[in-house]
Write a protein that holds these residues in place. Structure first.
Motif, short mmCIF file in Angstrom:
data_model
loop_
_atom_site.label_atom_id
_atom_site.label_comp_id
_atom_site.label_asym_id
_atom_site.label_seq_id
_atom_site.Cartn_x
_atom_site.Cartn_y
_atom_site.Cartn_z
N LEU A 15 -5.05 -4.26 19.60
CA LEU A 15 -5.49 -5.64 19.32
C LEU A 15 -6.34 -5.72 18.06
CD1 LEU A 15 -6.40 -6.99 22.89
CD2 LEU A 15 -4.41 -7.58 21.48
N MET A 16 -7.04 -4.64 17.73
CA MET A 16 -7.90 -4.66 16.55
C MET A 16 -7.09 -4.81 15.25
SD MET A 16 -10.89 -4.73 17.66
CE MET A 16 -10.20 -5.58 19.09
N PHE A 17 -5.81 -4.50 15.31
CA PHE A 17 -4.97 -4.65 14.11
C PHE A 17 -4.45 -6.08 13.96
CE2 PHE A 17 -5.09 -0.12 14.55
CZ PHE A 17 -4.98 0.36 13.26
N PHE A 18 -4.91 -6.99 14.84
CA PHE A 18 -4.55 -8.39 14.74
C PHE A 18 -5.75 -9.28 14.44
CE2 PHE A 18 -1.20 -6.44 17.24
CZ PHE A 18 -0.05 -7.01 16.74
N VAL A 19 -6.93 -8.69 14.31
CA VAL A 19 -8.12 -9.49 14.02
C VAL A 19 -8.23 -9.71 12.52
CG1 VAL A 19 -9.30 -8.58 16.06
CG2 VAL A 19 -9.64 -7.48 13.84
N PRO A 20 -8.88 -10.77 12.08
CA PRO A 20 -8.98 -11.08 10.64
C PRO A 20 -9.78 -10.02 9.88
CG PRO A 20 -9.52 -13.00 11.99
CD PRO A 20 -9.46 -11.84 12.92
N ASN A 21 -9.53 -9.93 8.58
CA ASN A 21 -10.25 -8.98 7.74
C ASN A 21 -11.75 -9.25 7.71
OD1 ASN A 21 -7.93 -7.57 6.99
ND2 ASN A 21 -7.52 -8.93 5.27
N GLU A 22 -12.13 -10.54 7.87
CA GLU A 22 -13.55 -10.88 7.82
C GLU A 22 -14.34 -10.19 8.93
OE1 GLU A 22 -11.21 -13.67 5.57
OE2 GLU A 22 -11.08 -13.01 7.67
N ILE B 242 -3.31 -9.20 7.21
CA ILE B 242 -4.17 -8.17 6.62
C ILE B 242 -4.05 -8.20 5.10
CG2 ILE B 242 -4.58 -5.69 6.40
CD1 ILE B 242 -3.85 -5.35 9.29
N ASN B 243 -2.84 -8.14 4.60
CA ASN B 243 -2.60 -8.17 3.16
C ASN B 243 -2.24 -9.59 2.73
OD1 ASN B 243 -2.13 -7.51 0.51
ND2 ASN B 243 -0.16 -6.50 0.90
N HIS B 244 -3.26 -10.45 2.65
CA HIS B 244 -3.04 -11.84 2.22
C HIS B 244 -3.72 -12.10 0.88
CE1 HIS B 244 -7.19 -12.63 3.44
NE2 HIS B 244 -6.91 -12.11 4.62
N PHE B 245 -3.90 -11.06 0.09
CA PHE B 245 -4.58 -11.19 -1.19
C PHE B 245 -3.57 -11.47 -2.31
CE2 PHE B 245 -6.67 -7.99 1.50
CZ PHE B 245 -7.88 -8.63 1.74
N HIS B 246 -4.07 -12.05 -3.38
CA HIS B 246 -3.21 -12.32 -4.53
C HIS B 246 -2.75 -11.00 -5.16
CE1 HIS B 246 -3.93 -16.60 -4.33
NE2 HIS B 246 -5.24 -16.40 -4.35
N TRP C 287 -7.08 9.61 12.30
CA TRP C 287 -6.62 10.49 11.23
C TRP C 287 -5.13 10.27 10.93
CZ3 TRP C 287 -3.26 14.89 11.64
CH2 TRP C 287 -3.14 15.61 10.45
N ILE C 288 -4.32 10.13 11.98
CA ILE C 288 -2.90 9.87 11.79
C ILE C 288 -2.68 8.54 11.08
CG2 ILE C 288 -0.73 9.36 13.00
CD1 ILE C 288 -1.39 12.30 12.96
N LEU C 289 -3.38 7.51 11.53
CA LEU C 289 -3.23 6.19 10.92
C LEU C 289 -3.72 6.19 9.48
CD1 LEU C 289 -4.26 3.81 13.85
CD2 LEU C 289 -1.97 4.33 13.01
N ARG C 290 -4.74 6.96 9.22
CA ARG C 290 -5.24 7.05 7.85
C ARG C 290 -4.16 7.60 6.91
NH1 ARG C 290 -9.78 11.44 5.89
NH2 ARG C 290 -9.45 11.17 3.66
N GLU C 291 -3.32 8.49 7.43
CA GLU C 291 -2.30 9.12 6.60
C GLU C 291 -1.02 8.29 6.48
OE1 GLU C 291 -2.92 11.84 4.87
OE2 GLU C 291 -4.95 11.84 5.70
N VAL C 292 -0.67 7.55 7.54
CA VAL C 292 0.66 6.92 7.57
C VAL C 292 0.65 5.40 7.67
CG1 VAL C 292 1.58 9.01 8.65
CG2 VAL C 292 0.90 7.08 10.09
N ALA C 293 -0.51 4.80 7.99
CA ALA C 293 -0.50 3.37 8.30
C ALA C 293 -0.55 2.46 7.08
CB ALA C 293 -1.67 3.02 9.24
N ALA C 294 -0.96 2.99 5.95
CA ALA C 294 -1.15 2.13 4.77
C ALA C 294 0.12 1.36 4.39
CB ALA C 294 -1.66 2.96 3.60
N PRO C 295 1.28 2.00 4.27
CA PRO C 295 2.50 1.24 3.91
C PRO C 295 2.85 0.17 4.94
CG PRO C 295 2.86 3.60 3.63
CD PRO C 295 1.57 3.45 4.38
N LEU C 296 2.59 0.45 6.21
CA LEU C 296 2.90 -0.54 7.25
C LEU C 296 1.93 -1.72 7.19
CD1 LEU C 296 3.58 1.91 10.23
CD2 LEU C 296 5.26 0.79 8.76
N MET C 297 0.66 -1.43 6.96
CA MET C 297 -0.34 -2.50 6.92
C MET C 297 -0.15 -3.40 5.71
SD MET C 297 -3.69 -0.35 8.19
CE MET C 297 -4.79 -1.76 8.03
#
Length: 374
Positions: free
Chosen positions: A129-136, A63-67, A47-57
């Protein structure tokens, strides 16, 4: 500066000592509740990450390797899915490690009931570690989580049946007219609530002038199942009470509502879109409480006389024989060889499935119509 450093060190030492005191105070009796507490911690973290993690991610290139950068809801969903995957792996690993534990002499019994500091650290590392795995991988996990959630719902129904049968047997055991009347009244209330709820579903999800055949089919099929449950419960060959059938019928109608409410808000057959915020909040609250209560019940109920989680070798599963009085040494030996009262492996499997259902679905049922796919 020196004083601040000394104060920080003292605070850290006190915090570590407090953690050690807490984890050392967890006994065999409270270990199952402690696992519920660990899962509750994962809910809080997600719940905490849902609220605050978006700008960091958004700043993480793997993770954010999209055009084109996805919207904020995509990152919120991704953060919770990664916590969910870490939780799932933690309990799945524990489940595999506990396969075949039959008595308390097994060293793995100590791992199940103790070593909490080590387990909490391992859980924390897995989540990080799960925040270092690929989006796939996260996308694949999101896909299979739908099947895992369905499996957990089946287990939830079994747990609910176990509870209701125990409730029914207890009231019948009193063998008094008052308790028989109470069983009838509770069953009648459940059926009235079920059919009343179905009327609301027809009103909300099959609006006039719209082609809502799928919604109609789902509601009608749920009603057919309700009738079948009652027929089976009243059949002489079964000899069961109507109470379990009535409670399961009400729960199935709630599941039907939960599924229909998850339809996109702009879907013409979803009549809740005008006041979806209030309804979604209620759905999330009820769904989350239902799931958490079922898990707490499975933890407390494990090893009960119903043998729901009891392995064949457990004394509670039958086959136990009374023993003659033993001397102190023999009693200590007997205690070491005492059979476990429930299956540790199956216990952790329940939490694995809950990690899929509770984290990746319940926390996001309020985001109706939101898709993680790009």
């Amino acid at each position: 500066m020196w004083a601040a450093s000394c104060l920080a060190s003292c605070c850290a030492a006190c915090a570590c000592d407090a953690c050690r005191t807490v984890v050392s105070g967890i006994s065999r009796r409270s270990a199952r509740i402690a696992y519920c507490g660990l899962f509750a911690l994962s809910l809080f973290v997600s719940w905490i990450l849902r609220e605050v993690a978006a700008p960091l991610m958004e700043q993480l290139p793997w993770i954010n390797h999209f055009h084109k950068t996805p919207n904020r809801e995509w990152f919120e969903t991704d953060a919770v899915l990664r916590v969910s995957l870490g939780n799932f792996l933690f309990f799945t690993i524990l489940s595999f490690l506990m396969i075949g534990v039959k008595n308390q002499r097994d060293p793995r019994d100590g791992l199940h009931h103790g070593r909490w500091m080590m387990k909490i650290v391992c859980w924390f590392i897995l989540v990080i570690l799960m925040f270092f795995v690929p989006n796939e991988i996260i996308s694949f996990y999101e896909t299979i989580s739908k099947f895992g959630s369905g499996l957990f719902l089946l287990i939830q129904v079994v747990l609910l049946l176990d509870f209701v049968h125990g409730w029914n047997d207890k009231w019948v055991g009193y063998d008094e007219q008052f308790w028989y009347v109470a069983l009838f009244i509770v069953s009648l209330v459940c059926y009235l609530a079920t059919f009343g709820f179905s009327g609301l579903l027809f009103h909300w999800f099959t609006p006039s002038g719209q082609d809502c055949g799928l919604n109609t089919f789902l509601i009608v099929m749920t009603l057919i199942l309700v009738i079948l449950f009652a027929i089976v419960a009243l059949h002489p060959a079964v000899g069961s009470s109507i109470l379990p059938a009535s409670v399961i019928s009400l729960y199935c109608m709630y599941l039907c509502y939960s599924g229909l409410a998850s339809e996109p808000r702009d879907y013409e057959c979803n009549g809740l879109h005008k006041h979806s915020k209030a309804i979604s909040t209620g759905t999330v609250t009820v769904g989350l409480l239902t799931t958490i209560l079922s898990v707490v019940y499975s933890a407390v109920r494990a090893g009960s006389s119903t043998t729901l989680l009891s392995p064949p070798s457990s004394p509670r599963a039958g086959g136990g024989k009374p023993l003659l009085p033993l001397d102190k040494a023999d009693e200590e030996e007997k205690e070491k060889n005492k059979a476990v009262t429930y299956s540790y492996a199956f216990f952790h499997i329940i939490f694995s499935l809950l990690s899929i259902c509770g984290l990746s679905l319940l926390l996001f049922s309020s985001q109706t119509g939101t898709s993680k796919s790009l």
